[in-house]
Design an enzyme around this catalytic site. Sequence first.
Site, PDB file in Angstrom:
ATOM      1  N   HIS A  41     -11.779   5.514  -8.657  1.00  0.00           N
ATOM      2  CA  HIS A  41     -10.326   5.626  -8.552  1.00  0.00           C
ATOM      3  C   HIS A  41      -9.652   4.869  -9.696  1.00  0.00           C
ATOM      4  O   HIS A  41      -8.673   5.361 -10.289  1.00  0.00           O
ATOM      5  CB  HIS A  41      -9.872   5.073  -7.205  1.00  0.00           C
ATOM      6  CG  HIS A  41      -8.469   5.435  -6.847  1.00  0.00           C
ATOM      7  ND1 HIS A  41      -7.973   6.713  -6.929  1.00  0.00           N
ATOM      8  CD2 HIS A  41      -7.445   4.673  -6.384  1.00  0.00           C
ATOM      9  CE1 HIS A  41      -6.712   6.734  -6.540  1.00  0.00           C
ATOM     10  NE2 HIS A  41      -6.366   5.504  -6.215  1.00  0.00           N
ATOM     11  N   HIS A  48       2.668   1.885  -3.275  1.00  0.00           N
ATOM     12  CA  HIS A  48       1.702   2.450  -4.230  1.00  0.00           C
ATOM     13  C   HIS A  48       1.529   3.944  -3.991  1.00  0.00           C
ATOM     14  O   HIS A  48       1.489   4.746  -4.933  1.00  0.00           O
ATOM     15  CB  HIS A  48       0.366   1.718  -4.080  1.00  0.00           C
ATOM     16  CG  HIS A  48      -0.716   2.272  -4.945  1.00  0.00           C
ATOM     17  ND1 HIS A  48      -1.897   2.772  -4.431  1.00  0.00           N
ATOM     18  CD2 HIS A  48      -0.805   2.438  -6.291  1.00  0.00           C
ATOM     19  CE1 HIS A  48      -2.664   3.217  -5.414  1.00  0.00           C
ATOM     20  NE2 HIS A  48      -2.029   3.017  -6.549  1.00  0.00           N
ATOM     21  N   GLU A  81       0.821  -1.214   0.000  1.00  0.00           N
ATOM     22  CA  GLU A  81       0.000   0.000   0.000  1.00  0.00           C
ATOM     23  C   GLU A  81       0.855   1.263   0.000  1.00  0.00           C
ATOM     24  O   GLU A  81       0.588   2.214  -0.748  1.00  0.00           O
ATOM     25  CB  GLU A  81      -0.929  -0.016   1.218  1.00  0.00           C
ATOM     26  CG  GLU A  81      -1.660   1.286   1.492  1.00  0.00           C
ATOM     27  CD  GLU A  81      -2.658   1.656   0.406  1.00  0.00           C
ATOM     28  OE1 GLU A  81      -3.260   2.739   0.519  1.00  0.00           O
ATOM     29  OE2 GLU A  81      -2.831   0.885  -0.564  1.00  0.00           O
ATOM     30  N   HIS A  83     -20.621  -7.473 -16.932  1.00  0.00           N
ATOM     31  CA  HIS A  83     -19.283  -7.303 -17.504  1.00  0.00           C
ATOM     32  C   HIS A  83     -19.030  -8.332 -18.597  1.00  0.00           C
ATOM     33  O   HIS A  83     -18.463  -8.007 -19.650  1.00  0.00           O
ATOM     34  CB  HIS A  83     -18.245  -7.451 -16.393  1.00  0.00           C
ATOM     35  CG  HIS A  83     -16.829  -7.258 -16.848  1.00  0.00           C
ATOM     36  ND1 HIS A  83     -16.383  -6.112 -17.454  1.00  0.00           N
ATOM     37  CD2 HIS A  83     -15.740  -8.088 -16.786  1.00  0.00           C
ATOM     38  CE1 HIS A  83     -15.094  -6.217 -17.735  1.00  0.00           C
ATOM     39  NE2 HIS A  83     -14.688  -7.413 -17.352  1.00  0.00           N
ATOM     40  N   HIS A 142      -4.973  -8.836 -16.829  1.00  0.00           N
ATOM     41  CA  HIS A 142      -6.225  -8.279 -17.343  1.00  0.00           C
ATOM     42  C   HIS A 142      -6.282  -6.778 -17.075  1.00  0.00           C
ATOM     43  O   HIS A 142      -6.691  -5.995 -17.942  1.00  0.00           O
ATOM     44  CB  HIS A 142      -7.405  -8.990 -16.685  1.00  0.00           C
ATOM     45  CG  HIS A 142      -8.689  -8.877 -17.449  1.00  0.00           C
ATOM     46  ND1 HIS A 142      -8.826  -9.279 -18.749  1.00  0.00           N
ATOM     47  CD2 HIS A 142      -9.905  -8.373 -17.077  1.00  0.00           C
ATOM     48  CE1 HIS A 142     -10.064  -9.062 -19.161  1.00  0.00           C
ATOM     49  NE2 HIS A 142     -10.735  -8.492 -18.170  1.00  0.00           N
TER      50      HIS A 142
END
Length: 373
Positions: free
Chosen positions: A174, A112, A109, A280, A338
């Site tokens: 986000h 990032h 975290e 999706h 992906h």
Amino acid sequence: MAAVDLAPLGRLLALAALLAALPLGWLLWRTRGTAPPARIAALTTLTLFLAFDLVVLGAFTRLSDSGLGCPDWPGCYGHASPVGAADHIAAAQQALPSGPVTWSKAWVEMIHRYLAMTVGALVLVLAVASVRARRTLPHGAGWALATLAWVLAQGLLGKYTVTLKLFPAVVTLHLLGGLGLLALLAWQQASWRAVRPSAPSGLRPLALAGFAVLMLQAALGGWVSSNYAVLACTGFPSCNGQAWPAMDAAAGFGIWRELGHGSDGALLPFEALVAIHMAHRLFALVATLTLAVLAWRLWRSPGWQRFGLTLAALLLAQLASGLSNVVLGWPLAAALAHSAGAAALVVLLATVVALAAPVGAPRAQTQPRPATA
């Protein structure tokens, strides 16, 4: 503990400046002796590269359940790094070894966040440099200023991702914000190309349609990921052994709700997760057809063949990684591929849209613009 603790903000800003100085120093050394426009073009490319890495790292943060690795913002338990928060992290990990706070998740975290701050600092430098050299830019300084505003909004979404405890709508926004940042930077980077192919009639509207469809599919994919609905359907092409399984779209697409709960506060039914997954999956047919037509059109247009081949290759890879998520039980490598594939498609389509701009629109010039004194 407070969800927002600004105590480490000064140290984090100093760290961001230091981290940004490293690629900036390398860039200045590589472009020494060149005119300001050439340096801005190189800075745009470098920022785009690091922003792409940031989006992929953000996907890894989400997929590894590290989004709450540090449960406060902007630091970690009020510290600038997990090192200072070691006692807090150890206590949380001992209380719940498989929980959201562990030593490794805290580092994922915070790394990032460090990269996000670095990209933000580079975007700030890009905006300042673009304003100073605005008369020499092929696209004007407005795009760099818009990118800076976008990054600031993206930072706020990052904050609320943590403080609202992975609110699905915020997490999805986000994700889309990261892809939007890539599109803005890719558009600016494409405008610096000295030579571009001539766009045949109808190519740009088709590319814009492909971009819009891609972003909608990315939004649906983000909604699947933020609601952890990937494994709501097993098997392909059927879902849980049924061609049309029971679904609760009203509950699944209630936007303003907590993770795992419906808009009424009750636990989200399994049928809602199936509806999210199937939306999706079904819209992937529309996205695939649209992008396949665009790839064919690019391949048939002189000067655009490599864009068409690249789009076709990315589309096939995206289909393979998406199917792997379902049939292999959501392996981390396939899920990360992906997400990276979606980011690469956004960069490619934004570049095609920019290069296919009509005469009179902001576009790359056939010759680089001369630098001003």
